[in-house]
Design an enzyme around this catalytic site. Structure first.
Site, mmCIF file in Angstrom:
data_model
loop_
_atom_site.group_PDB
_atom_site.id
_atom_site.type_symbol
_atom_site.label_atom_id
_atom_site.label_comp_id
_atom_site.label_asym_id
_atom_site.label_seq_id
_atom_site.Cartn_x
_atom_site.Cartn_y
_atom_site.Cartn_z
ATOM 1 N N ASP A 182 -3.899 24.564 35.083
ATOM 2 C CA ASP A 182 -3.815 24.843 33.639
ATOM 3 C C ASP A 182 -2.556 24.204 33.093
ATOM 4 O O ASP A 182 -1.643 23.863 33.857
ATOM 5 C CB ASP A 182 -3.799 26.371 33.407
ATOM 6 C CG ASP A 182 -4.317 26.771 32.018
ATOM 7 O OD1 ASP A 182 -3.678 26.402 31.016
ATOM 8 O OD2 ASP A 182 -5.366 27.438 31.954
ATOM 9 N N ASP A 219 -3.074 19.053 33.327
ATOM 10 C CA ASP A 219 -3.646 18.739 32.020
ATOM 11 C C ASP A 219 -4.895 17.919 32.302
ATOM 12 O O ASP A 219 -4.811 16.779 32.780
ATOM 13 C CB ASP A 219 -2.641 17.942 31.184
ATOM 14 C CG ASP A 219 -3.193 17.595 29.807
ATOM 15 O OD1 ASP A 219 -4.432 17.622 29.621
ATOM 16 O OD2 ASP A 219 -2.385 17.293 28.917
ATOM 17 N N VAL A 220 -6.056 18.479 32.006
ATOM 18 C CA VAL A 220 -7.309 17.845 32.439
ATOM 19 C C VAL A 220 -7.590 16.516 31.742
ATOM 20 O O VAL A 220 -8.486 15.778 32.157
ATOM 21 C CB VAL A 220 -8.527 18.786 32.244
ATOM 22 C CG1 VAL A 220 -8.393 20.027 33.119
ATOM 23 C CG2 VAL A 220 -8.731 19.147 30.775
ATOM 24 N N ASN A 256 -13.660 24.347 33.646
ATOM 25 C CA ASN A 256 -13.731 25.401 32.628
ATOM 26 C C ASN A 256 -12.827 25.135 31.427
ATOM 27 O O ASN A 256 -13.119 25.614 30.328
ATOM 28 C CB ASN A 256 -13.361 26.744 33.281
ATOM 29 C CG ASN A 256 -13.037 27.809 32.268
ATOM 30 O OD1 ASN A 256 -13.930 28.407 31.666
ATOM 31 N ND2 ASN A 256 -11.747 28.063 32.038
ATOM 32 N N TYR A 289 -17.476 20.622 18.203
ATOM 33 C CA TYR A 289 -17.479 21.355 19.481
ATOM 34 C C TYR A 289 -18.851 21.275 20.143
ATOM 35 O O TYR A 289 -18.962 20.997 21.345
ATOM 36 C CB TYR A 289 -17.089 22.807 19.199
ATOM 37 C CG TYR A 289 -17.095 23.722 20.400
ATOM 38 C CD1 TYR A 289 -16.097 23.641 21.374
ATOM 39 C CD2 TYR A 289 -18.079 24.698 20.555
ATOM 40 C CE1 TYR A 289 -16.090 24.501 22.471
ATOM 41 C CE2 TYR A 289 -18.078 25.560 21.637
ATOM 42 C CZ TYR A 289 -17.081 25.459 22.592
ATOM 43 O OH TYR A 289 -17.083 26.319 23.670
ATOM 44 N N LYS A 346 -19.844 19.783 23.840
ATOM 45 C CA LYS A 346 -20.496 20.590 24.873
ATOM 46 C C LYS A 346 -21.873 20.019 25.226
ATOM 47 O O LYS A 346 -22.333 20.157 26.374
ATOM 48 C CB LYS A 346 -20.588 22.049 24.426
ATOM 49 C CG LYS A 346 -19.225 22.739 24.372
ATOM 50 C CD LYS A 346 -18.538 22.752 25.747
ATOM 51 C CE LYS A 346 -17.261 23.571 25.744
ATOM 52 N NZ LYS A 346 -16.654 23.658 27.090
ATOM 53 N N THR A 376 -12.786 36.195 23.888
ATOM 54 C CA THR A 376 -11.516 35.709 24.435
ATOM 55 C C THR A 376 -10.679 35.220 23.253
ATOM 56 O O THR A 376 -11.107 35.284 22.100
ATOM 57 C CB THR A 376 -11.763 34.525 25.375
ATOM 58 O OG1 THR A 376 -12.426 33.499 24.615
ATOM 59 C CG2 THR A 376 -12.649 34.907 26.556
HETATM 60 N N1 NAD Z 1 -15.123 32.191 24.439
HETATM 61 C C1 NAD Z 1 -16.349 31.811 24.152
HETATM 62 O O1 NAD Z 1 -17.020 32.398 23.292
HETATM 63 C C2 NAD Z 1 -16.981 30.664 24.891
HETATM 64 C C3 NAD Z 1 -18.367 30.515 24.815
HETATM 65 C C4 NAD Z 1 -18.978 29.453 25.477
HETATM 66 C C5 NAD Z 1 -18.210 28.564 26.218
HETATM 67 N N2 NAD Z 1 -16.856 28.742 26.268
HETATM 68 C C6 NAD Z 1 -16.096 27.765 27.063
HETATM 69 O O2 NAD Z 1 -15.502 28.456 28.152
HETATM 70 C C7 NAD Z 1 -14.283 27.792 28.530
HETATM 71 C C8 NAD Z 1 -13.142 28.802 28.546
HETATM 72 O O3 NAD Z 1 -13.021 29.358 27.250
HETATM 73 P P1 NAD Z 1 -12.143 30.658 26.918
HETATM 74 O O4 NAD Z 1 -12.894 31.433 25.918
HETATM 75 O O5 NAD Z 1 -11.696 31.301 28.180
HETATM 76 O O6 NAD Z 1 -10.910 29.948 26.177
HETATM 77 P P2 NAD Z 1 -9.362 30.290 26.141
HETATM 78 O O7 NAD Z 1 -8.823 29.536 24.982
HETATM 79 O O8 NAD Z 1 -9.142 31.758 26.210
HETATM 80 O O9 NAD Z 1 -8.815 29.650 27.507
HETATM 81 C C9 NAD Z 1 -8.862 28.268 27.711
HETATM 82 C C10 NAD Z 1 -7.918 27.900 28.843
HETATM 83 O O10 NAD Z 1 -7.973 26.472 28.994
HETATM 84 C C11 NAD Z 1 -6.643 25.983 29.085
HETATM 85 N N3 NAD Z 1 -6.564 24.592 28.636
HETATM 86 C C12 NAD Z 1 -6.697 24.124 27.379
HETATM 87 N N4 NAD Z 1 -6.493 22.809 27.342
HETATM 88 C C13 NAD Z 1 -6.242 22.435 28.628
HETATM 89 C C14 NAD Z 1 -5.956 21.190 29.244
HETATM 90 N N5 NAD Z 1 -5.849 20.057 28.529
HETATM 91 N N6 NAD Z 1 -5.784 21.166 30.582
HETATM 92 C C15 NAD Z 1 -5.849 22.307 31.324
HETATM 93 N N7 NAD Z 1 -6.094 23.512 30.779
HETATM 94 C C16 NAD Z 1 -6.288 23.559 29.451
HETATM 95 C C17 NAD Z 1 -5.827 26.929 28.222
HETATM 96 O O11 NAD Z 1 -4.434 26.858 28.515
HETATM 97 C C18 NAD Z 1 -6.462 28.267 28.553
HETATM 98 O O12 NAD Z 1 -5.865 28.853 29.685
HETATM 99 C C19 NAD Z 1 -14.105 26.661 27.525
HETATM 100 O O13 NAD Z 1 -14.600 25.455 28.064
HETATM 101 C C20 NAD Z 1 -14.957 27.099 26.355
HETATM 102 O O14 NAD Z 1 -15.354 26.011 25.565
HETATM 103 C C21 NAD Z 1 -16.224 29.765 25.632
#
Ligand code: NAD
Length: 267
Positions: free
Chosen positions: A39, A65-66, A92, A161, A165, A198
């Site tokens: 992360d 950093d991905v 993720n 977005y 996706k 989240t």
């Molecule tokens: N929350 C939702 O409703 C939801 C629904 C469907 C899909 N998602 C997907 O699930 C995944 C996680 O979402 P979440 O809700 O836990 O989000 P979140 O914002 O709570 O957490 C995201 C995490 O990714 C990290 N991150 C961001 N940019 C980064 C980078 N460049 N390199 C490494 N790490 C990085 C952040 O620091 C954080 O820890 C995402 O891909 C999101 O698109 C979320």
């Protein structure tokens, strides 16, 4: 599925410091895998790994950093050294920048492309290079990409977005095809989670209100729940349990699949 279905496996979870990623890391550890959290949030990531260790899991943190190819190479090498292998990747990490199409901002779109598309693509690149038979880990493995219900439905204010996706969804299929045809021994699947409260999910609910699409946050949430046959928002553990399944031997003949974890919202 047995309690320890991932015993001996070595996982890297991107975006694992918080939210869905932290829950995935915990579920993988509970299923017996050693877990590396990658992360950009160093303090939170280290703390999440420490919490997993306190609960008896094997877990560590690497800054990743991905969007950065070189950081991927270093993080995968570190994972192999620290955990003694690498055979599960969970792509993720993701970001969401809400916008109506009439307000689209090129920088916001580019940031989502960087993290959601390029980050996922580079992750699969480095996982394949490490996991394939001649790779530095060499034991095959699995990749689970976290897409979104946004790749399967039309929801206002998330066009950019949704596009990123949908790209994750398509890249999953091509990656599964290549990995199978070229004998890498790697299965690749993706998940489409529904809305989860989240940090990202709550921000989206607020943005929906700010864009005039709901009167307030409870109304925005109620609208999503009303669109969901199972009648609730998703929870992080819903996604984490699906990741454990797709990463496990029980899913041994499943590749190139997209699994909805959305209570039926996207059907
Ligand atoms: N929350 C939702 O409703 C939801 C629904 C469907 C899909 N998602 C997907 O699930 C995944 C996680 O979402 P979440 O809700 O836990 O989000 P979140 O914002 O709570 O957490 C995201 C995490 O990714 C990290 N991150 C961001 N940019 C980064 C980078 N460049 N390199 C490494 N790490 C990085 C952040 O620091 C954080 O820890 C995402 O891909 C999101 O698109 C979320």
């Amino acid at each position: 599925m047995s309690e320890q279905s991932l015993s001996g496996r070595k996982a890297l979870v991107t975006g694992g410091a918080q939210g869905i990623g932290a829950s995935i890391a915990a579920a993988l550890a509970a299923a017996g895998a050693a877990v590396m959290i990658g992360d950009i949030q160093e303090d939170a990531g280290r703390q999440t790994a420490a919490t997993l260790r306190e609960h008896g899991g094997k877990a560590d943190f690497v800054r990743l950093d991905v969007t950065d190819d070189a950081q991927w190479a270093a993080a995968v090498a570190h994972t192999i050294t620290a955990l003694g292998g690498f055979d599960l990747l969970i792509n993720n990490a993701g970001i969401e920048v809400t916008s109506l199409i009439v307000d689209l901002d090129a920088d916001g779109l580019r940031r989502m492309c960087d993290v959601n598309i390029i980050g996922t693509g580079l992750g699969m690149k480095h996982a394949f290079r490490a996991m394939r038979p001649d790779g530095s880990a060499g034991q095959g493995g699995t990749v689970v990409n976290i897409a979104s219900v946004a790749a399967t439905i039309a929801f206002p204010a998330i066009a950019g977005y949704s596009g990123t996706k949908s790209a994750v969804d398509r890249m999953t299929r091509v990656a599964a095809m290549e990995a199978g045809k070229l004998g890498y021994g790697v299965r690749v699947n993706c998940l489409y989670p529904g809305l989860i409260p989240t940090e990202m999910g709550l921000q989206l609910a607020n943005d929906i209100v700010a864009n005039g699409l709901a009167a307030d946050v409870p109304a925005a949430v109620d609208a999503v729940v009303a669109q969901t046959p199972l009648g609730r928002l998703a929870e992080v553990s819903d996604v984490a349990d699906a990741v454990v399944f797709l990463s496990s031997p029980q899913a041994r003949f499943i590749t190139g699949a997209g699994l909805a974890v959305d209570g039926g919202m996207g059907m």
